[in-house]
Design a protein around this motif. Sequence first.
Motif, PDB file in Angstrom:
ATOM      1  N   SER A  24       0.874  -1.152   0.143  1.00  0.00           N
ATOM      2  CA  SER A  24      -0.085  -0.090   0.148  1.00  0.00           C
ATOM      3  C   SER A  24       0.981   1.325   0.049  1.00  0.00           C
ATOM      4  O   SER A  24       0.371   2.321  -0.022  1.00  0.00           O
ATOM      5  N   PHE A  25       1.982   1.031   0.180  1.00  0.00           N
ATOM      6  CA  PHE A  25       2.885   2.238   0.255  1.00  0.00           C
ATOM      7  C   PHE A  25       3.683   2.500  -1.214  1.00  0.00           C
ATOM      8  O   PHE A  25       4.749   1.966  -1.741  1.00  0.00           O
ATOM      9  N   ASP A  26       2.773   3.196  -1.898  1.00  0.00           N
ATOM     10  CA  ASP A  26       3.114   3.288  -3.733  1.00  0.00           C
ATOM     11  C   ASP A  26       3.361   4.740  -3.884  1.00  0.00           C
ATOM     12  O   ASP A  26       3.467   4.967  -5.119  1.00  0.00           O
ATOM     13  N   ARG A  27       3.702   5.633  -2.831  1.00  0.00           N
ATOM     14  CA  ARG A  27       3.862   6.999  -3.096  1.00  0.00           C
ATOM     15  C   ARG A  27       4.666   7.880  -2.066  1.00  0.00           C
ATOM     16  O   ARG A  27       4.433   7.167  -0.791  1.00  0.00           O
ATOM     17  N   PRO A  28       5.196   9.102  -2.233  1.00  0.00           N
ATOM     18  CA  PRO A  28       5.799   9.436  -1.158  1.00  0.00           C
ATOM     19  C   PRO A  28       4.808   9.952   0.051  1.00  0.00           C
ATOM     20  O   PRO A  28       3.586  10.509  -0.381  1.00  0.00           O
ATOM     21  N   LEU A  29       5.336   9.976   1.284  1.00  0.00           N
ATOM     22  CA  LEU A  29       4.144  10.449   2.300  1.00  0.00           C
ATOM     23  C   LEU A  29       4.968  11.471   3.309  1.00  0.00           C
ATOM     24  O   LEU A  29       6.148  11.241   3.449  1.00  0.00           O
ATOM     25  N   ASN A  30       4.197  12.437   3.802  1.00  0.00           N
ATOM     26  CA  ASN A  30       4.844  13.344   4.661  1.00  0.00           C
ATOM     27  C   ASN A  30       4.078  12.797   6.012  1.00  0.00           C
ATOM     28  O   ASN A  30       2.814  12.846   6.200  1.00  0.00           O
ATOM     29  N   VAL A  31       4.879  12.249   6.936  1.00  0.00           N
ATOM     30  CA  VAL A  31       4.540  11.812   8.280  1.00  0.00           C
ATOM     31  C   VAL A  31       4.984  12.630   9.292  1.00  0.00           C
ATOM     32  O   VAL A  31       5.896  13.183   9.276  1.00  0.00           O
TER      33      VAL A  31
END
Length: 336
Positions: free
Chosen positions: A80-87
């Motif tokens: 499900s991790f298929d794009r950059p994320l800002n956490v």
Amino acid sequence: MNNHLKRTDRWNQRKENKNKWKKGIKISLLSFLVLSLLLGGYLFYTFNQFGSSIFRNAQGEKPDQTQDNEFGISDLFTNSFDRPLNVLVLGVDAREDQSFEGARSDTIMVMRIDPKTKQVATVSFPRDTYVRIPKYGYQKINHSMAYGGIPLLEATIEENFGITIDNYIAIDFVAFTEIVDALGGLEVYTPSSMYYIASDIQVELTPGFHHLNGEELLGYVRYRHDAEGDFGRIKRQQYVIRALAEKAVSAKTILKAPKLLDILGEHISTDLSKQDLFSIMKTYHSFSKADWHPMTLSGTPGRSSRDNLWYYYYDEEDKQKVLEHLDKYSSVKQFE
């Protein structure tokens, strides 16, 4: 509709559609260690048990067991991790006997992770940073947490820096001290004496090398009474987090994984799903400190003539450096 209302609508819609519990119980500066432990590739069963305990609803309670956040064998093969994320990585001075409600964030960090580059770029924001908080005007950034919890802090970061927050991770100080002790403490070097005794912080260190336990290290990372003030405190935090993360993913730590995850499971909160967490773990299975790129918002401390309080002031050039840093290690440029 103003920006704050749009941000609130998006927050409510995300909560309803994705069934994620947004407001955690307690928070601390060790949030980045959560990612490091997951990146270590620990056993599926241990991970699944850990994931069952970290999700909270708005009141800080565990969700009803009928809520669907289960994780099965088939999910091992799903990404499900298929794009950059800002956490958003947060920290407040919260202990077991304190409520999350009304707390002010002690540490504020944005972490950008990317499945293609497999790099991690982080930006730390001094808690005295002078920003506009929606509906409350210009104040210190850490006040936004006390006024409106994580949603308002997210809105504040988006309005002032143009960074959209996708998810958050948070832990309390109890986890910090217990994790440090479980890892056998940490050696630090102090170039000068550090002494400060108060109800919420105690540190007594002479110049030189020291091997510190959890409580001692907590005082070390929270100390801000030297010439560098909050900026020096942030540098110490970045060093300690990096050193603990390196310890956490070492071969010697693998046997301690169940204990470490048990500790974290009782003291962290996130709106990432189990599938999200496991997908990130798979992506960063070979993570090392060389893949982590920290920086701190640059600026100038000064006293305000309006209220006679000290603030940390940044300008447009300082803001642009933050955006360029987050973009530098990402496959998708958000801020060009």
